[in-house]
Design a protein around this motif. Sequence first.
Motif, PDB file in Angstrom:
ATOM      1  N   SER A 188       1.616 -26.688  52.260  1.00  0.00           N
ATOM      2  CA  SER A 188       1.660 -25.724  51.177  1.00  0.00           C
ATOM      3  C   SER A 188       2.872 -26.031  50.311  1.00  0.00           C
ATOM      4  CB  SER A 188       1.746 -24.299  51.723  1.00  0.00           C
ATOM      5  OG  SER A 188       2.860 -24.162  52.564  1.00  0.00           O
ATOM      6  N   PHE A 189       2.848 -25.599  49.070  1.00  0.00           N
ATOM      7  CA  PHE A 189       3.939 -25.912  48.161  1.00  0.00           C
ATOM      8  C   PHE A 189       4.334 -24.672  47.376  1.00  0.00           C
ATOM      9  CE2 PHE A 189      -0.003 -26.645  45.929  1.00  0.00           C
ATOM     10  CZ  PHE A 189       0.197 -26.030  44.702  1.00  0.00           C
ATOM     11  N   GLU A 190       5.505 -24.717  46.793  1.00  0.00           N
ATOM     12  CA  GLU A 190       5.973 -23.616  45.968  1.00  0.00           C
ATOM     13  C   GLU A 190       5.589 -23.879  44.517  1.00  0.00           C
ATOM     14  OE1 GLU A 190      10.112 -22.913  46.369  1.00  0.00           O
ATOM     15  OE2 GLU A 190      10.048 -22.652  48.539  1.00  0.00           O
ATOM     16  N   TRP A 191       4.946 -22.893  43.902  1.00  0.00           N
ATOM     17  CA  TRP A 191       4.664 -23.023  42.484  1.00  0.00           C
ATOM     18  C   TRP A 191       5.992 -23.010  41.734  1.00  0.00           C
ATOM     19  CZ3 TRP A 191      -0.299 -23.164  40.163  1.00  0.00           C
ATOM     20  CH2 TRP A 191      -1.370 -23.069  41.058  1.00  0.00           C
ATOM     21  N   PRO A 192       6.140 -23.839  40.720  1.00  0.00           N
ATOM     22  CA  PRO A 192       7.424 -23.924  40.021  1.00  0.00           C
ATOM     23  C   PRO A 192       7.801 -22.617  39.341  1.00  0.00           C
ATOM     24  CG  PRO A 192       5.712 -25.079  38.788  1.00  0.00           C
ATOM     25  CD  PRO A 192       5.118 -24.718  40.117  1.00  0.00           C
ATOM     26  N   SER A 193       9.078 -22.291  39.427  1.00  0.00           N
ATOM     27  CA  SER A 193       9.598 -21.083  38.799  1.00  0.00           C
ATOM     28  C   SER A 193      11.046 -21.327  38.415  1.00  0.00           C
ATOM     29  CB  SER A 193       9.507 -19.891  39.757  1.00  0.00           C
ATOM     30  OG  SER A 193      10.215 -18.779  39.237  1.00  0.00           O
ATOM     31  N   ILE A 194      11.389 -20.923  37.209  1.00  0.00           N
ATOM     32  CA  ILE A 194      12.766 -21.082  36.745  1.00  0.00           C
ATOM     33  C   ILE A 194      13.717 -20.267  37.604  1.00  0.00           C
ATOM     34  CG2 ILE A 194      14.322 -20.638  34.783  1.00  0.00           C
ATOM     35  CD1 ILE A 194      12.018 -21.317  32.938  1.00  0.00           C
ATOM     36  N   GLU A 195      13.206 -19.211  38.229  1.00  0.00           N
ATOM     37  CA  GLU A 195      14.041 -18.358  39.068  1.00  0.00           C
ATOM     38  C   GLU A 195      14.355 -18.989  40.423  1.00  0.00           C
ATOM     39  OE1 GLU A 195      11.387 -17.058  37.320  1.00  0.00           O
ATOM     40  OE2 GLU A 195      12.775 -16.250  35.833  1.00  0.00           O
ATOM     41  N   SER A 196      13.655 -20.065  40.787  1.00  0.00           N
ATOM     42  CA  SER A 196      13.897 -20.683  42.092  1.00  0.00           C
ATOM     43  C   SER A 196      15.251 -21.367  42.116  1.00  0.00           C
ATOM     44  CB  SER A 196      12.803 -21.711  42.408  1.00  0.00           C
ATOM     45  OG  SER A 196      12.920 -22.853  41.578  1.00  0.00           O
ATOM     46  N   GLY A 197      15.792 -21.542  43.311  1.00  0.00           N
ATOM     47  CA  GLY A 197      17.125 -22.141  43.437  1.00  0.00           C
ATOM     48  C   GLY A 197      17.130 -23.647  43.327  1.00  0.00           C
ATOM     49  N   ASN A 198      15.970 -24.280  43.485  1.00  0.00           N
ATOM     50  CA  ASN A 198      15.910 -25.738  43.434  1.00  0.00           C
ATOM     51  C   ASN A 198      15.922 -26.220  41.989  1.00  0.00           C
ATOM     52  OD1 ASN A 198      15.520 -25.982  46.313  1.00  0.00           O
ATOM     53  ND2 ASN A 198      13.458 -25.199  45.965  1.00  0.00           N
ATOM     54  N   GLU A 199      16.758 -27.222  41.711  1.00  0.00           N
ATOM     55  CA  GLU A 199      16.802 -27.772  40.362  1.00  0.00           C
ATOM     56  C   GLU A 199      17.259 -29.221  40.422  1.00  0.00           C
ATOM     57  OE1 GLU A 199      18.547 -26.759  35.887  1.00  0.00           O
ATOM     58  OE2 GLU A 199      19.297 -25.675  37.639  1.00  0.00           O
ATOM     59  N   SER A 200      16.557 -30.073  39.695  1.00  0.00           N
ATOM     60  CA  SER A 200      16.913 -31.486  39.654  1.00  0.00           C
ATOM     61  C   SER A 200      16.506 -32.072  38.313  1.00  0.00           C
ATOM     62  CB  SER A 200      16.214 -32.253  40.783  1.00  0.00           C
ATOM     63  OG  SER A 200      16.441 -33.649  40.663  1.00  0.00           O
ATOM     64  N   ILE A 201      17.400 -32.855  37.728  1.00  0.00           N
ATOM     65  CA  ILE A 201      17.094 -33.507  36.451  1.00  0.00           C
ATOM     66  C   ILE A 201      16.544 -34.911  36.673  1.00  0.00           C
ATOM     67  CG2 ILE A 201      18.815 -32.164  35.209  1.00  0.00           C
ATOM     68  CD1 ILE A 201      20.624 -34.642  35.274  1.00  0.00           C
ATOM     69  N   ILE A 202      16.466 -35.328  37.946  1.00  0.00           N
ATOM     70  CA  ILE A 202      15.926 -36.646  38.285  1.00  0.00           C
ATOM     71  C   ILE A 202      14.547 -36.467  38.894  1.00  0.00           C
ATOM     72  CG2 ILE A 202      16.197 -38.720  39.692  1.00  0.00           C
ATOM     73  CD1 ILE A 202      19.194 -38.289  39.602  1.00  0.00           C
ATOM     74  N   GLY A 203      13.594 -37.232  38.429  1.00  0.00           N
ATOM     75  CA  GLY A 203      12.259 -37.143  39.008  1.00  0.00           C
ATOM     76  C   GLY A 203      11.194 -37.598  38.029  1.00  0.00           C
ATOM     77  N   SER A 204      10.012 -37.768  38.562  1.00  0.00           N
ATOM     78  CA  SER A 204       8.881 -38.173  37.744  1.00  0.00           C
ATOM     79  C   SER A 204       7.672 -37.353  38.145  1.00  0.00           C
ATOM     80  CB  SER A 204       8.591 -39.668  37.929  1.00  0.00           C
ATOM     81  OG  SER A 204       7.582 -40.094  37.038  1.00  0.00           O
ATOM     82  N   CYS A 205       6.640 -37.431  37.365  1.00  0.00           N
ATOM     83  CA  CYS A 205       5.437 -36.641  37.621  1.00  0.00           C
ATOM     84  C   CYS A 205       4.269 -37.288  36.887  1.00  0.00           C
ATOM     85  CB  CYS A 205       5.652 -35.198  37.146  1.00  0.00           C
ATOM     86  SG  CYS A 205       4.287 -34.092  37.553  1.00  0.00           S
TER      87      CYS A 205
END
Length: 282
Positions: A188-205
């Motif tokens: 299962s995964f977490e739907w993205p939310s600006i309120e979540s504590g996780n943040e990263s400027i590195i990544g691809s999609c």
Amino acid sequence: MKRIYIEITNRCNLSCSFCPKTKREKRNMSTEEFSTILKETSTLTPFIYLHVQGEPLLHPQFDEFLEIADTYHQHIQLVTNGTLLSNHKHLYNHPSIRKISFSLQSIEFQSKENLSSYMEQLVSFVKEAHQVRDDLYIEYRFWREDQLLSPNTKYAYDRLKNEYSFEPTNRKNSYQLDKNTFLSYANSFEWPSIESGNESIIGSCLGTIQQIGILVDGTVVPCCLDYDGSIPLGNIFQSNLSDILQSKRFQAIKNGFQNNKVVEELCRHCTYKDRFIKEELK
């Protein structure tokens, strides 16, 4: 584009905890609007996924949507909880339907009294479908293996074990049950939310590179996880899709992902992108 997600309705007949509650107005897409979308998307890809939020089979004009898809020679992947199959018993007759994925993740939120009839309906449908078509793909979806111990889920899983032989495939957590019939389970995964504590400027999609989403009101978004239209790139009912895909915002997101950089704030809080981080930067 390899695939385009189209949300023909954001209504659902279930209320599962893993689906976030959208702030958007509940709405059904019209057949005219769907035709407008396919007229533009069919030049980009033949693969349409009827999935973002909502239950597609709940749409009162669902069969008409398939006829429109047939006209544009589109290959549709349908993601459904399967509870409304009795209203669409001959769904497999539409040549546009390429794959049907049954979201058995929803089974814990269904009535225990209906489990037996629900599973019998799914299994019978799959058997009948493959008697008519040998090119139709079926997938039963579960959450990860340790969640198969939940009561309703275990019942459904055991029912399939009694019906099919499970042969591992070359894909992780995937089994072939029969010809063109598969079972898969994933974390299962977490739907993205600006309120979540996780943040990263590195990544691809794959968003903007291989896929986009089109919400029920015509809003174009980078991917199927932007369930609330937090990154509106334009509206396909108001602008040409080609113009939207050439817009500065769309191109900035795409170029960023191609260079392993995350431009949009919502994407920075999305943990799904972590699986696409280039190995050398891990």
